[in-house]
Design a protein around this motif. Structure first.
Motif, PDB file in Angstrom:
ATOM      1  N   LYS A   1      -1.601   0.554  -7.389  1.00 55.16           N
ATOM      2  CA  LYS A   1      -2.660   1.440  -7.880  1.00 55.16           C
ATOM      3  C   LYS A   1      -3.974   1.176  -7.172  1.00 55.16           C
ATOM      4  O   LYS A   1      -4.738   2.100  -6.934  1.00 55.16           O
ATOM      5  CB  LYS A   1      -2.818   1.335  -9.394  1.00 55.16           C
ATOM      6  CG  LYS A   1      -3.534   0.091  -9.887  1.00 55.16           C
ATOM      7  CD  LYS A   1      -3.782   0.170 -11.380  1.00 55.16           C
ATOM      8  CE  LYS A   1      -4.635  -0.980 -11.860  1.00 55.16           C
ATOM      9  NZ  LYS A   1      -4.890  -0.926 -13.290  1.00 55.16           N
ATOM     10  N   TRP A   2      -4.264  -0.080  -6.832  1.00 52.24           N
ATOM     11  CA  TRP A   2      -5.547  -0.386  -6.178  1.00 52.24           C
ATOM     12  C   TRP A   2      -5.569   0.121  -4.752  1.00 52.24           C
ATOM     13  O   TRP A   2      -6.599   0.543  -4.250  1.00 52.24           O
ATOM     14  CB  TRP A   2      -5.858  -1.882  -6.283  1.00 52.24           C
ATOM     15  CG  TRP A   2      -6.102  -2.240  -7.708  1.00 52.24           C
ATOM     16  CD1 TRP A   2      -5.300  -2.985  -8.523  1.00 52.24           C
ATOM     17  CD2 TRP A   2      -7.196  -1.803  -8.507  1.00 52.24           C
ATOM     18  NE1 TRP A   2      -5.833  -3.043  -9.777  1.00 52.24           N
ATOM     19  CE2 TRP A   2      -7.006  -2.325  -9.799  1.00 52.24           C
ATOM     20  CE3 TRP A   2      -8.325  -1.023  -8.277  1.00 52.24           C
ATOM     21  CZ2 TRP A   2      -7.902  -2.099 -10.845  1.00 52.24           C
ATOM     22  CZ3 TRP A   2      -9.216  -0.797  -9.315  1.00 52.24           C
ATOM     23  CH2 TRP A   2      -8.999  -1.325 -10.577  1.00 52.24           C
ATOM     24  N   TRP A   3      -4.416   0.086  -4.072  1.00 53.40           N
ATOM     25  CA  TRP A   3      -4.346   0.659  -2.726  1.00 53.40           C
ATOM     26  C   TRP A   3      -4.622   2.157  -2.792  1.00 53.40           C
ATOM     27  O   TRP A   3      -5.397   2.691  -2.013  1.00 53.40           O
ATOM     28  CB  TRP A   3      -2.984   0.377  -2.102  1.00 53.40           C
ATOM     29  CG  TRP A   3      -2.877   0.876  -0.699  1.00 53.40           C
ATOM     30  CD1 TRP A   3      -3.209   0.193   0.438  1.00 53.40           C
ATOM     31  CD2 TRP A   3      -2.434   2.176  -0.275  1.00 53.40           C
ATOM     32  NE1 TRP A   3      -2.992   0.984   1.544  1.00 53.40           N
ATOM     33  CE2 TRP A   3      -2.520   2.213   1.129  1.00 53.40           C
ATOM     34  CE3 TRP A   3      -1.976   3.294  -0.952  1.00 53.40           C
ATOM     35  CZ2 TRP A   3      -2.151   3.326   1.864  1.00 53.40           C
ATOM     36  CZ3 TRP A   3      -1.620   4.408  -0.217  1.00 53.40           C
ATOM     37  CH2 TRP A   3      -1.712   4.413   1.187  1.00 53.40           C
ATOM     38  N   TYR A   4      -3.961   2.827  -3.749  1.00 54.40           N
ATOM     39  CA  TYR A   4      -4.189   4.270  -3.906  1.00 54.40           C
ATOM     40  C   TYR A   4      -5.631   4.563  -4.300  1.00 54.40           C
ATOM     41  O   TYR A   4      -6.248   5.499  -3.792  1.00 54.40           O
ATOM     42  CB  TYR A   4      -3.213   4.871  -4.928  1.00 54.40           C
ATOM     43  CG  TYR A   4      -1.866   5.150  -4.322  1.00 54.40           C
ATOM     44  CD1 TYR A   4      -1.628   6.325  -3.631  1.00 54.40           C
ATOM     45  CD2 TYR A   4      -0.843   4.223  -4.409  1.00 54.40           C
ATOM     46  CE1 TYR A   4      -0.402   6.583  -3.052  1.00 54.40           C
ATOM     47  CE2 TYR A   4       0.385   4.467  -3.837  1.00 54.40           C
ATOM     48  CZ  TYR A   4       0.607   5.650  -3.157  1.00 54.40           C
ATOM     49  OH  TYR A   4       1.819   5.898  -2.570  1.00 54.40           O
TER      50      TYR A   4
ATOM     51  N   VAL B   1     -13.269  -3.260  -4.206  1.00 47.31           N
ATOM     52  CA  VAL B   1     -11.820  -3.250  -4.044  1.00 47.31           C
ATOM     53  C   VAL B   1     -11.461  -3.431  -2.567  1.00 47.31           C
ATOM     54  O   VAL B   1     -11.906  -2.669  -1.718  1.00 47.31           O
ATOM     55  CB  VAL B   1     -11.217  -1.930  -4.585  1.00 47.31           C
ATOM     56  CG1 VAL B   1      -9.713  -1.878  -4.343  1.00 47.31           C
ATOM     57  CG2 VAL B   1     -11.532  -1.766  -6.064  1.00 47.31           C
ATOM     58  N   GLN B   2     -10.645  -4.448  -2.297  1.00 42.31           N
ATOM     59  CA  GLN B   2     -10.178  -4.687  -0.939  1.00 42.31           C
ATOM     60  C   GLN B   2      -9.111  -3.657  -0.572  1.00 42.31           C
ATOM     61  O   GLN B   2      -8.388  -3.173  -1.439  1.00 42.31           O
ATOM     62  CB  GLN B   2      -9.564  -6.092  -0.846  1.00 42.31           C
ATOM     63  CG  GLN B   2     -10.511  -7.206  -1.165  1.00 42.31           C
ATOM     64  CD  GLN B   2      -9.747  -8.481  -1.478  1.00 42.31           C
ATOM     65  OE1 GLN B   2      -9.896  -9.040  -2.523  1.00 42.31           O
ATOM     66  NE2 GLN B   2      -8.904  -8.920  -0.538  1.00 42.31           N
TER      67      GLN B   2
ATOM     68  N   HIS C   1      -2.737  -6.870  -7.197  1.00 47.59           N
ATOM     69  CA  HIS C   1      -2.894  -6.920  -8.649  1.00 47.59           C
ATOM     70  C   HIS C   1      -4.354  -6.850  -9.084  1.00 47.59           C
ATOM     71  O   HIS C   1      -4.650  -6.337 -10.151  1.00 47.59           O
ATOM     72  CB  HIS C   1      -2.238  -8.175  -9.219  1.00 47.59           C
ATOM     73  CG  HIS C   1      -0.762  -8.167  -9.028  1.00 47.59           C
ATOM     74  ND1 HIS C   1       0.075  -7.344  -9.750  1.00 47.59           N
ATOM     75  CD2 HIS C   1       0.028  -8.848  -8.174  1.00 47.59           C
ATOM     76  CE1 HIS C   1       1.310  -7.536  -9.362  1.00 47.59           C
ATOM     77  NE2 HIS C   1       1.322  -8.436  -8.406  1.00 47.59           N
ATOM     78  N   GLY C   2      -5.258  -7.398  -8.326  1.00 52.64           N
ATOM     79  CA  GLY C   2      -6.673  -7.338  -8.665  1.00 52.64           C
ATOM     80  C   GLY C   2      -7.115  -8.370  -9.680  1.00 52.64           C
ATOM     81  O   GLY C   2      -8.212  -8.270 -10.230  1.00 52.64           O
ATOM     82  N   TRP C   3      -6.293  -9.379  -9.953  1.00 54.29           N
ATOM     83  CA  TRP C   3      -6.672 -10.395 -10.922  1.00 54.29           C
ATOM     84  C   TRP C   3      -8.015 -11.006 -10.540  1.00 54.29           C
ATOM     85  O   TRP C   3      -8.229 -11.402  -9.403  1.00 54.29           O
ATOM     86  CB  TRP C   3      -5.618 -11.494 -10.996  1.00 54.29           C
ATOM     87  CG  TRP C   3      -4.302 -11.054 -11.549  1.00 54.29           C
ATOM     88  CD1 TRP C   3      -4.077  -9.975 -12.370  1.00 54.29           C
ATOM     89  CD2 TRP C   3      -3.036 -11.646 -11.329  1.00 54.29           C
ATOM     90  NE1 TRP C   3      -2.750  -9.874 -12.674  1.00 54.29           N
ATOM     91  CE2 TRP C   3      -2.076 -10.894 -12.042  1.00 54.29           C
ATOM     92  CE3 TRP C   3      -2.602 -12.741 -10.598  1.00 54.29           C
ATOM     93  CZ2 TRP C   3      -0.727 -11.203 -12.058  1.00 54.29           C
ATOM     94  CZ3 TRP C   3      -1.265 -13.040 -10.609  1.00 54.29           C
ATOM     95  CH2 TRP C   3      -0.339 -12.281 -11.328  1.00 54.29           C
ATOM     96  N   GLY C   4      -8.916 -11.064 -11.483  1.00 50.83           N
ATOM     97  CA  GLY C   4     -10.234 -11.655 -11.262  1.00 50.83           C
ATOM     98  C   GLY C   4     -11.308 -10.639 -10.931  1.00 50.83           C
ATOM     99  O   GLY C   4     -12.489 -10.888 -11.166  1.00 50.83           O
ATOM    100  N   LEU C   5     -10.936  -9.490 -10.394  1.00 51.31           N
ATOM    101  CA  LEU C   5     -11.912  -8.455 -10.078  1.00 51.31           C
ATOM    102  C   LEU C   5     -12.672  -8.033 -11.338  1.00 51.31           C
ATOM    103  O   LEU C   5     -13.878  -7.806 -11.319  1.00 51.31           O
ATOM    104  CB  LEU C   5     -11.212  -7.255  -9.437  1.00 51.31           C
ATOM    105  CG  LEU C   5     -12.082  -6.062  -9.053  1.00 51.31           C
ATOM    106  CD1 LEU C   5     -13.104  -6.459  -7.994  1.00 51.31           C
ATOM    107  CD2 LEU C   5     -11.215  -4.919  -8.536  1.00 51.31           C
TER     108      LEU C   5
ATOM    109  N   VAL D   1     -13.243   7.990 -14.315  1.00 52.16           N
ATOM    110  CA  VAL D   1     -12.055   7.662 -13.528  1.00 52.16           C
ATOM    111  C   VAL D   1     -11.244   6.651 -14.343  1.00 52.16           C
ATOM    112  O   VAL D   1     -11.753   5.579 -14.684  1.00 52.16           O
ATOM    113  CB  VAL D   1     -12.447   7.050 -12.162  1.00 52.16           C
ATOM    114  CG1 VAL D   1     -11.206   6.695 -11.364  1.00 52.16           C
ATOM    115  CG2 VAL D   1     -13.354   7.990 -11.387  1.00 52.16           C
ATOM    116  N   PHE D   2     -10.003   6.998 -14.662  1.00 52.10           N
ATOM    117  CA  PHE D   2      -9.096   6.124 -15.396  1.00 52.10           C
ATOM    118  C   PHE D   2      -8.178   5.464 -14.370  1.00 52.10           C
ATOM    119  O   PHE D   2      -7.450   6.163 -13.664  1.00 52.10           O
ATOM    120  CB  PHE D   2      -8.246   6.937 -16.379  1.00 52.10           C
ATOM    121  CG  PHE D   2      -9.002   7.511 -17.550  1.00 52.10           C
ATOM    122  CD1 PHE D   2      -8.714   7.077 -18.836  1.00 52.10           C
ATOM    123  CD2 PHE D   2      -9.977   8.484 -17.374  1.00 52.10           C
ATOM    124  CE1 PHE D   2      -9.392   7.609 -19.930  1.00 52.10           C
ATOM    125  CE2 PHE D   2     -10.660   9.025 -18.457  1.00 52.10           C
ATOM    126  CZ  PHE D   2     -10.377   8.585 -19.742  1.00 52.10           C
ATOM    127  N   VAL D   3      -8.185   4.136 -14.295  1.00 49.35           N
ATOM    128  CA  VAL D   3      -7.348   3.416 -13.334  1.00 49.35           C
ATOM    129  C   VAL D   3      -6.450   2.470 -14.136  1.00 49.35           C
ATOM    130  O   VAL D   3      -6.756   1.298 -14.307  1.00 49.35           O
ATOM    131  CB  VAL D   3      -8.207   2.650 -12.295  1.00 49.35           C
ATOM    132  CG1 VAL D   3      -7.309   2.040 -11.219  1.00 49.35           C
ATOM    133  CG2 VAL D   3      -9.250   3.556 -11.659  1.00 49.35           C
TER     134      VAL D   3
END
Length: 199
Positions: free
Chosen positions: A9-12, A124-125, A130-134, A28-30
């Protein structure tokens, strides 16, 4: 959303939900793929977000489902439709006003105002999985002139809650023998580090 090559989802979101692409939307719902929304009314949620000036928020986690942090759990019969903090940190010590016991919305089901998303999008990289910690940092994107630390712009909405089904589809993604086990060990190490750092 998932596709071969660990495009999550973060890539998209990074590639397709650019600030320009969402400029015509208010929110925006992510969300992760394992969110149960049977009790959720998106129109009412947006109304609450508008009424309370929420820039970053999430529906509360209800129905006895898993949540990493106490602040994300639904407060039933509480004083209002939302809450902005939890009295204690996960280790039981008093909340200091910092994430993850205040100014916090978890990585699994955040909702951003289009303006806040424009800020978070830059965090966002391109290869984020997973984005843990973001989620411990994006409260900075809820700051405004009258709220420089984002304390009023971040909340968990109790009235509109969701269930975390804890059934992610990315658990054993990848090719090759042992790939799932290697990721499982990495995930266990990440959870242990989180436990040691946050209680």
């Amino acid at each position: 959303v998932s596709a071969p090559g660990r495009q999550t989802k973060w890539w998209y979101a990074k590639n397709f939900l650019t600030p320009a692409a969402v400029a015509g939307y208010r929110y925006v719902f992510v969300w992760d793929e394992d969110i149960g929304a049977e009790a959720f009314d998106p129109d009412r949620y947006v109304q609450i977000a508008d009424e309370h000036g929420l820039r970053i928020s999430q529906p509360a986690l209800g129905g006895g489902t898993y949540g990493s942090w106490p602040v994300t759990r639904r407060v039933e019969g509480g004083p209002g439709v939302l809450h902005r903090s939890h009295p204690t940190k996960p280790d039981g010590s008093p909340c200091d006003g910092e994430p993850p016991c205040a100014r916090y919305a978890e990585i699994m089901c955040p909702v951003f105002s289009a303006e806040a998303w424009g800020c978070v999008w830059h965090m966002v990289q391109n290869d984020l999985v997973h984005g843990w910690g973001l989620d411990l940092h994006w409260h900075r994107c809820a700051a405004s002139p009258g709220d420089p630390h984002g304390a009023r712009g971040v909340a968990v909405v109790d009235e509109q809650w969701v269930a975390h089904l804890a059934a992610p589809t990315l658990r054993d993604e990848g090719a090759g023998a042992g790939a799932g086990a290697a990721r499982g060990a990495g995930r266990a190490a990440a959870h242990e580090r989180r436990r040691l750092e946050w209680g």
